[in-house]
Motif scaffolding. Structure first.
Motif, PDB file in Angstrom:
ATOM      1  N   TYR A  66      16.238 -20.023  28.968  1.00 20.32           N
ATOM      2  CA  TYR A  66      15.250 -19.802  30.035  1.00 20.32           C
ATOM      3  C   TYR A  66      14.013 -19.590  29.321  1.00 20.32           C
ATOM      4  O   TYR A  66      13.201 -18.730  29.637  1.00 20.32           O
ATOM      5  N   PHE A  67      13.703 -20.174  28.212  1.00 18.04           N
ATOM      6  CA  PHE A  67      12.511 -20.131  27.445  1.00 18.04           C
ATOM      7  C   PHE A  67      11.069 -20.437  28.370  1.00 18.04           C
ATOM      8  O   PHE A  67      10.266 -19.923  28.252  1.00 18.04           O
ATOM      9  N   SER A  68      11.346 -21.402  29.360  1.00 17.44           N
ATOM     10  CA  SER A  68      10.069 -21.793  30.342  1.00 17.44           C
ATOM     11  C   SER A  68       9.783 -20.426  31.081  1.00 17.44           C
ATOM     12  O   SER A  68       8.868 -20.434  31.553  1.00 17.44           O
ATOM     13  N   GLN A  69      10.659 -19.289  31.126  1.00 18.75           N
ATOM     14  CA  GLN A  69      10.207 -18.249  31.999  1.00 18.75           C
ATOM     15  C   GLN A  69       9.684 -16.966  30.961  1.00 18.75           C
ATOM     16  O   GLN A  69       9.234 -16.193  31.249  1.00 18.75           O
ATOM     17  N   VAL A  70       9.520 -17.663  29.738  1.00 17.48           N
ATOM     18  CA  VAL A  70       8.852 -16.476  28.801  1.00 17.48           C
ATOM     19  C   VAL A  70       7.610 -16.492  28.751  1.00 17.48           C
ATOM     20  O   VAL A  70       6.967 -17.698  28.417  1.00 17.48           O
ATOM     21  N   LYS A  71       6.524 -15.667  28.958  1.00 16.27           N
ATOM     22  CA  LYS A  71       5.089 -15.596  28.717  1.00 16.27           C
ATOM     23  C   LYS A  71       4.866 -15.250  27.137  1.00 16.27           C
ATOM     24  O   LYS A  71       5.181 -14.527  26.406  1.00 16.27           O
ATOM     25  N   ALA A  72       3.802 -16.390  26.853  1.00 14.39           N
ATOM     26  CA  ALA A  72       3.026 -16.166  25.571  1.00 14.39           C
ATOM     27  C   ALA A  72       1.955 -15.025  25.858  1.00 14.39           C
ATOM     28  O   ALA A  72       1.738 -15.027  27.061  1.00 14.39           O
ATOM     29  N   THR A  73       1.406 -14.263  25.027  1.00 15.39           N
ATOM     30  CA  THR A  73       0.451 -13.425  25.207  1.00 15.39           C
ATOM     31  C   THR A  73      -0.813 -13.987  24.585  1.00 15.39           C
ATOM     32  O   THR A  73      -0.970 -15.364  24.080  1.00 15.39           O
ATOM     33  N   ALA A  74      -2.031 -13.337  24.885  1.00 17.49           N
ATOM     34  CA  ALA A  74      -3.273 -13.818  24.423  1.00 17.49           C
ATOM     35  C   ALA A  74      -3.130 -14.032  22.861  1.00 17.49           C
ATOM     36  O   ALA A  74      -3.981 -14.852  22.329  1.00 17.49           O
ATOM     37  N   VAL A  75      -2.286 -13.476  22.115  1.00 16.46           N
ATOM     38  CA  VAL A  75      -2.106 -13.727  20.746  1.00 16.46           C
ATOM     39  C   VAL A  75      -0.812 -14.554  20.337  1.00 16.46           C
ATOM     40  O   VAL A  75      -0.524 -14.485  19.044  1.00 16.46           O
ATOM     41  N   GLY A  76      -0.353 -15.116  21.527  1.00 20.21           N
ATOM     42  CA  GLY A  76       0.957 -16.069  20.942  1.00 20.21           C
ATOM     43  C   GLY A  76       2.321 -15.244  21.522  1.00 20.21           C
ATOM     44  O   GLY A  76       2.041 -14.266  22.221  1.00 20.21           O
ATOM     45  N   TYR A  77       3.237 -15.713  21.175  1.00 17.14           N
ATOM     46  CA  TYR A  77       4.452 -15.170  21.453  1.00 17.14           C
ATOM     47  C   TYR A  77       4.790 -13.932  20.752  1.00 17.14           C
ATOM     48  O   TYR A  77       4.112 -13.647  19.492  1.00 17.14           O
ATOM     49  N   LEU A  78       5.614 -12.910  21.111  1.00 18.85           N
ATOM     50  CA  LEU A  78       5.648 -11.814  20.760  1.00 18.85           C
ATOM     51  C   LEU A  78       6.793 -11.625  19.864  1.00 18.85           C
ATOM     52  O   LEU A  78       7.791 -11.176  19.863  1.00 18.85           O
ATOM     53  N   VAL A  79       6.499 -12.218  18.550  1.00 21.11           N
ATOM     54  CA  VAL A  79       7.442 -12.505  17.491  1.00 21.11           C
ATOM     55  C   VAL A  79       7.192 -11.600  16.460  1.00 21.11           C
ATOM     56  O   VAL A  79       6.222 -11.311  16.161  1.00 21.11           O
ATOM     57  N   TRP A  80       8.392 -10.847  16.050  1.00 20.93           N
ATOM     58  CA  TRP A  80       8.305 -10.036  14.781  1.00 20.93           C
ATOM     59  C   TRP A  80       8.362 -10.769  13.526  1.00 20.93           C
ATOM     60  O   TRP A  80       9.202 -11.869  13.446  1.00 20.93           O
ATOM     61  N   SER A  81       7.916 -10.240  12.568  1.00 16.88           N
ATOM     62  CA  SER A  81       8.040 -11.162  11.190  1.00 16.88           C
ATOM     63  C   SER A  81       8.399 -10.376   9.944  1.00 16.88           C
ATOM     64  O   SER A  81       8.838 -10.770   8.857  1.00 16.88           O
ATOM     65  N   LYS A  82       8.391  -8.891  10.087  1.00 12.87           N
ATOM     66  CA  LYS A  82       8.798  -8.022   9.247  1.00 12.87           C
ATOM     67  C   LYS A  82       9.931  -7.116   9.295  1.00 12.87           C
ATOM     68  O   LYS A  82      10.153  -6.426  10.367  1.00 12.87           O
ATOM     69  N   PHE A  83      11.221  -7.716   8.786  1.00  8.85           N
ATOM     70  CA  PHE A  83      12.551  -7.060   8.938  1.00  8.85           C
ATOM     71  C   PHE A  83      12.791  -5.966   7.959  1.00  8.85           C
ATOM     72  O   PHE A  83      12.367  -6.374   6.543  1.00  8.85           O
ATOM     73  N   PRO A  84      13.900  -5.362   8.079  1.00  7.79           N
ATOM     74  CA  PRO A  84      14.372  -4.950   9.310  1.00  7.79           C
ATOM     75  C   PRO A  84      13.072  -4.142  10.337  1.00  7.79           C
ATOM     76  O   PRO A  84      12.487  -3.541   9.727  1.00  7.79           O
ATOM     77  N   LEU A  85      13.291  -4.227  11.555  1.00  8.95           N
ATOM     78  CA  LEU A  85      12.562  -3.510  12.511  1.00  8.95           C
ATOM     79  C   LEU A  85      12.777  -2.335  12.667  1.00  8.95           C
ATOM     80  O   LEU A  85      14.036  -1.948  12.651  1.00  8.95           O
ATOM     81  N   LYS A  86      11.943  -1.373  12.627  1.00  5.98           N
ATOM     82  CA  LYS A  86      12.161   0.259  12.679  1.00  5.98           C
ATOM     83  C   LYS A  86      12.153   0.614  14.154  1.00  5.98           C
ATOM     84  O   LYS A  86      11.272   0.350  14.858  1.00  5.98           O
ATOM     85  N   ILE A  87      13.191   1.357  14.454  1.00  3.78           N
ATOM     86  CA  ILE A  87      13.144   1.694  15.953  1.00  3.78           C
ATOM     87  C   ILE A  87      13.512   3.345  15.857  1.00  3.78           C
ATOM     88  O   ILE A  87      14.419   3.796  15.020  1.00  3.78           O
ATOM     89  N   TYR A  88      12.402   3.891  16.713  1.00  3.49           N
ATOM     90  CA  TYR A  88      12.731   5.389  16.848  1.00  3.49           C
ATOM     91  C   TYR A  88      13.314   5.446  18.203  1.00  3.49           C
ATOM     92  O   TYR A  88      13.024   4.953  19.033  1.00  3.49           O
TER      93      TYR A  88
END
Ligand SMILES: [Zn+2]
Length: 256
Positions: A66-88
């Motif tokens: 359902y990629f067509s339902q996903v919105k890009a933001t003004a800076v592009g897609y909300l892609v993470w690039s530095k892993f692992p992601l830190k979750i609090y």
């Protein structure tokens, strides 16, 4: 330790509210053109290498997405690039065995289960330092915002919202600074164990970049609450994988 957000520039905050009666997808405001100085320039839109864990997940073409339902933001897609992601993940303040505390612990366990599920596709680790977190998950009620419908002149009052995910952008303290984002997930304390897990699974999908909803109730990112919530589906993963192949300005350095 210095916060990596010592130069935090909160540029804008956007929310995605889930499970509300009046479902409102956010409108993206125009992005400030010069977040640092008049001479600095936003990074160009470019894709990041596909994270290994996602690359490994075989794209199941017949399952669709359902990629067509996903919105890009003004800076592009909300892609993470530095892993692992830190979750609090918010924790009870005390170790008492009061009923309230036990409910809180049950909430933490359910959210952790959702983190473990998504960790199969993108590397996630918990951090106790909220300052260093990419994704903050708190146990709190979401305020309902009443909106005026300009066309009808009527107020839209959403049903209780059980969860909400918001993001904001900031510049990292690296040299040169990197355009970065942080996600904040709020999950209601009033849900049962099963509903907390389903809600955390859904909201984490948003926090990982699926900024939109599926129209099929067999997907974790279905727009509405269902009585028998599904696990992360092939369509969820196909969608996530497509998102991570898109260009973004996030995770790239600001040029001077
Ligand atoms: Zn949602």
């Amino acid at each position: 330790m210095n916060s990596k957000r010592s130069r935090l520039v909160k540029l804008l905050v956007i929310a995605i509210a889930c499970f509300s009666l009046v479902f409102l997808l956010p409108q993206f405001p125009s992005f400030p053109t010069s977040p640092t100085s008049p001479s600095s320039k936003l990074p160009n839109l470019q894709p990041h290498p596909l994270p290994q864990s996602l690359a490994k997940a075989e794209l199941q073409n017949d399952a669709g997405d359902y990629f067509s339902q996903v919105k890009a933001t003004a800076v592009g897609y909300l892609v993470w690039s530095k892993f692992p992601l830190k979750i609090y993940l918010e924790q009870p303040k005390s170790f008492s065995d009061s009923a309230g505390n036990l409910r809180f612990q049950q909430w933490v366990a359910a959210v952790r289960e959702a983190i473990t599920e998504w960790n199969n596709y993108l590397p996630l680790v918990e951090t106790e330092n909220s300052e260093l977190a990419d994704i903050l998950i708190t146990r709190s009620q979401v305020d309902r915002e009443i909106e005026l419908d300009a066309e009808t002149g009527l107020y839209k009052i959403p049903r209780t919202i059980t969860a909400q995910t918001t993001y904001d952008f900031y510049l990292s303290s690296d040299t040169p600074p990197i355009l970065s984002h942080q996600m904040k997930v709020q999950i209601s304390p009033d849900l049962g164990k099963h509903a907390t897990l389903a809600t955390a699974r859904h909201e984490l999908g948003h926090a990982l970049g699926i900024w939109g909803h599926s129209d099929r109730e067999t997907d974790a990112l279905y727009f509405s609450q269902v009585s028998d919530p599904p696990a992360i589906s092939l369509r969820d993963i196909n969608t996530l994988k497509k998102i991570y192949q898109q260009p973004t300005r996030l995770g790239w350095a600001i040029e001077n």
